[in-house]
Design a protein around this motif. Structure first.
Motif, PDB file in Angstrom:
ATOM      1  N   GLU B  94      38.479  32.404  44.166  1.00  0.00           N
ATOM      2  CA  GLU B  94      38.482  33.661  43.400  1.00  0.00           C
ATOM      3  C   GLU B  94      39.689  34.523  43.759  1.00  0.00           C
ATOM      4  N   ASP B  95      40.279  34.232  44.913  1.00  0.00           N
ATOM      5  CA  ASP B  95      41.377  35.069  45.387  1.00  0.00           C
ATOM      6  C   ASP B  95      42.720  34.529  44.923  1.00  0.00           C
ATOM      7  N   THR B  96      43.733  35.355  45.079  1.00  0.00           N
ATOM      8  CA  THR B  96      45.072  34.913  44.694  1.00  0.00           C
ATOM      9  C   THR B  96      45.631  33.987  45.768  1.00  0.00           C
ATOM     10  N   GLN B  99      46.559  35.940  48.760  1.00  0.00           N
ATOM     11  CA  GLN B  99      45.420  36.321  49.603  1.00  0.00           C
ATOM     12  C   GLN B  99      44.992  35.172  50.509  1.00  0.00           C
ATOM     13  N   ARG B 145      45.673  33.552  40.533  1.00  0.00           N
ATOM     14  CA  ARG B 145      44.369  33.236  41.101  1.00  0.00           C
ATOM     15  C   ARG B 145      44.330  31.746  41.477  1.00  0.00           C
TER      16      ARG B 145
END
Lengths: 327, 249
Positions: B94-96, B99, B145
């Protein structure tokens, strides 16, 4: 401004404008309803940190809500009866001061969350849900069977506790106090989600084994999240008891845990304003439908069903679209 | 043996009647890529689990940088500088991309208990994360993402997250898994340059990659190391040919 930020701003505006209108139109009951919604929202913002960020499905958040309530009830009842809480080894007096009560509620709930978390976080999934539920039931039945503070009947406080410089008996002033606390906690929650801790917690929810291989402890991250979460819900419990000037084991019941979770799910899990939207909608439905039928929760069930079936994201998700990874 | 960065000494692990690791002794020396190959079910994953700390051996020891780390957790070994990549990408989808890399940088910093201040605007964390992404060529997709990455890009991100830790040794579980020949070639080139920084214990199915990269190869069959040697020695080993390589050699 993103769409979600716009939706949040509208909610915020309503939280100021509706009670403002109620004050002008002399509708104190509306202000009380709004206060109820804001306090529920605060409890749910707390849960959202554990549930949304940490992925911890806690079905025992009523423990913290209730402990917060009893922190208020116990301290205030001793103060109103002029009996000390404890005489040995040192004297602890009761108090009618909100800041002291809040601090007590936060500390007591945080400690409870720490102890429950230490055990519950050894498990995951359904077992985690069951353990948090079991702790909730334990404390609930303990409160029922312990007569010192009213047992099953609960504990009434005659006069709402005080806050320096405010007359908390005036509904709009108490509302303002609750709203201010909600805003502070929302700000904290927003900062937390972006912080290094939030980043690590977010990853611990999705891929705990990855978090370990970069040298961090996913269980400890989740434990801290649960403690923060419980502390916030505990603060909400103290406010809720003060709103009703009454605390009873009902605040500790598993239905209460379920309701707090329903607020988060209706509004949108992991959305900053999700718990706020959820609590407002819940209180509105409770009031509007509750006036029509005793069985209003049937309609609540239908609403919940529609929201869950429409896909994740709750009401905020529907209005603001799919969540983006925050950047 | 004395200069080995990472080594196992007679590690044994059974699951019921199955001996998944049977007296495995191997080592990883500075500057080398040591490949572990073996047919499915040979116990490669079990071996990696014991080296990285997610499984405890029944007997034997694991040493890393001169210390006995057999009883240490995954976390403790990571903090000592063991960089691991997973066979199935273990990324926060779900994160980039950034991240995910930041998570590694945060782990390397050892200070996750920071509740205020943006992780993305933290210069030291961000510099470290971006440097790792640039090295594997993912700098351009940092804000994408992770779920939207191609399979090959995810494999690269796996390596990038390990890079943020500045590891003293890498343990890579089938980094080429599922890559096309182009992606595989690209990653092979990258790993080739990485060995001077930290040695790599490479568990891999892709024989072209193994023969191109490995300084030494250990062959694992039914939990036992049946041979260890250079590429040429392994190619020539009759036991290995029979047990595993067959036509591939």
């Amino acid at each position: 401004m993103t769409r979600e930020a716009a939706v949040n701003a509208v909610i915020l505006l309503l939280l100021v404008a509706v009670p403002g209108w109620a004050l002008y139109a002399d509708e104190p009951f509306t202000i009380t309803l709004a206060t109820r919604a804001v306090i529920f929202a605060l409890a749910a913002v707390g849960l959202n940190i554990a549930l949304g960020l940490g992925g911890l499905v806690s079905l025992g958040h009523a423990v913290y809500f209730g402990l917060g309530g009893y922190a208020m009830g116990v301290l205030a009842s001793h103060a109103q009866n002029y009996t000390p809480l404890m005489e040995w080894p040192f004297v602890i007096e009761g108090t009618k001061s909100m800041p002291v009560i809040w601090l007590t509620a936060i500390v007591v709930s945080a400690i409870a969350a720490l102890l429950i978390g230490l055990l519950a976080l050894r498990t995951s999934g359904v077992y985690f849900i069951m353990i948090t539920l079991a702790f909730g039931q334990m404390i609930y039945f303990f409160a029922i069977s312990w007569p010192a503070y009213g047992g099953e009947d609960g504990l009434s406080i005659y006069v709402r506790n005080g806050f320096p410089g405010l007359n908390t008996l005036v509904p709009i002033q108490f509302y303002g106090l609750c709203l201010a606390l909600l805003l502070i906690v929302l700000l904290f929650s927003a900062l937390l989600a972006r912080s290094p801790f939030g980043l690590a917690l977010n990853a611990a929810r999705q891929v705990p084994h990855r978090v370990e291989t970069v040298g961090l402890d996913p269980v400890r991250l989740k434990l801290v999240a649960l403690v923060i979460s419980g502390a916030i819900t505990g603060l909400a419990g103290a406010l809720f008891a003060d709103l009703n000037r009454f605390v009873s084991p009902t605040m500790l019941s598993w239905q209460m845990s379920g309701e707090i979770m329903v607020f988060v799910i209706i509004g949108g899990v992991a959305r900053l304003f999700g718990p706020v939207a959820g609590a407002v909608i819940f209180v509105l439905l409770e009031h509007l439908l509750g006036g029509i039928s005793e069985y209003w929760q049937v309609f609540l069930g239908i609403v919940l069903l529609l929201i869950v079936l429409s896909g994740k994201g709750g009401v905020i998700g529907m209005l603001a679209g799919r969540g983006r990874a925050h950047d | 043996m004395t200069d080995a960065i990472l080594s196992t000494h007679g590690i044994t692990k059974s699951f019921g009647a199955l001996k998944a690791s049977d007296d495995i002794t191997l080592d990883l020396r500075p500057g080398e890529i040591h490949a572990v190959i073996g047919p499915n079910g040979a116990g490669k994953s079990t071996l990696i689990g014991q080296i990285s700390g997610s499984l405890a051996p029944d007997a034997g020891t694991v040493r890393f940088l001169g210390q006995d780390v057999t009883r240490e957790t995954v976390r403790a070994r990571a903090q000592r500088g063991l960089g691991r990549t997973f066979q199935i990408s273990a990324l926060a989808m779900e994160d980039t991309v950034l991240q995910n890399a930041l998570l590694g940088a945060l782990g390397a910093s050892g200070r996750p208990w920071r509740f205020f201040g943006s992780a993305l605007r933290n210069r030291p964390l961000r510099d470290r994360a971006e440097a790792a992404l640039d090295r594997v060529g993912l700098g351009d997709v940092a804000s994408v993402r992770t779920a939207e990455l191609s399979h090959g890009q995810r494999r690269l991100l796996e390596v990038a997250v390990a890079l943020t830790l500045d590891p003293k040794a890498f343990v890579m579980d089938e980094p080429m898994a599922g890559l096309g020949s182009e992606g595989s070639k690209q990653l092979t080139g990258f790993l080739d340059s990485l060995r001077t920084e930290a040695p790599i214990l490479l568990v891999e199915h892709d024989m072209d990659a193994v023969f191109a990269l490995a300084d030494r190869i250990s062959v694992l069959v039914y939990g036992r190391v049946i041979a260890t040697g250079t590429v040429d020695e392994i190619r020539a080993d009759p036991a290995v040919r029979e047990a595993y390589l067959g036509d591939a050699a």
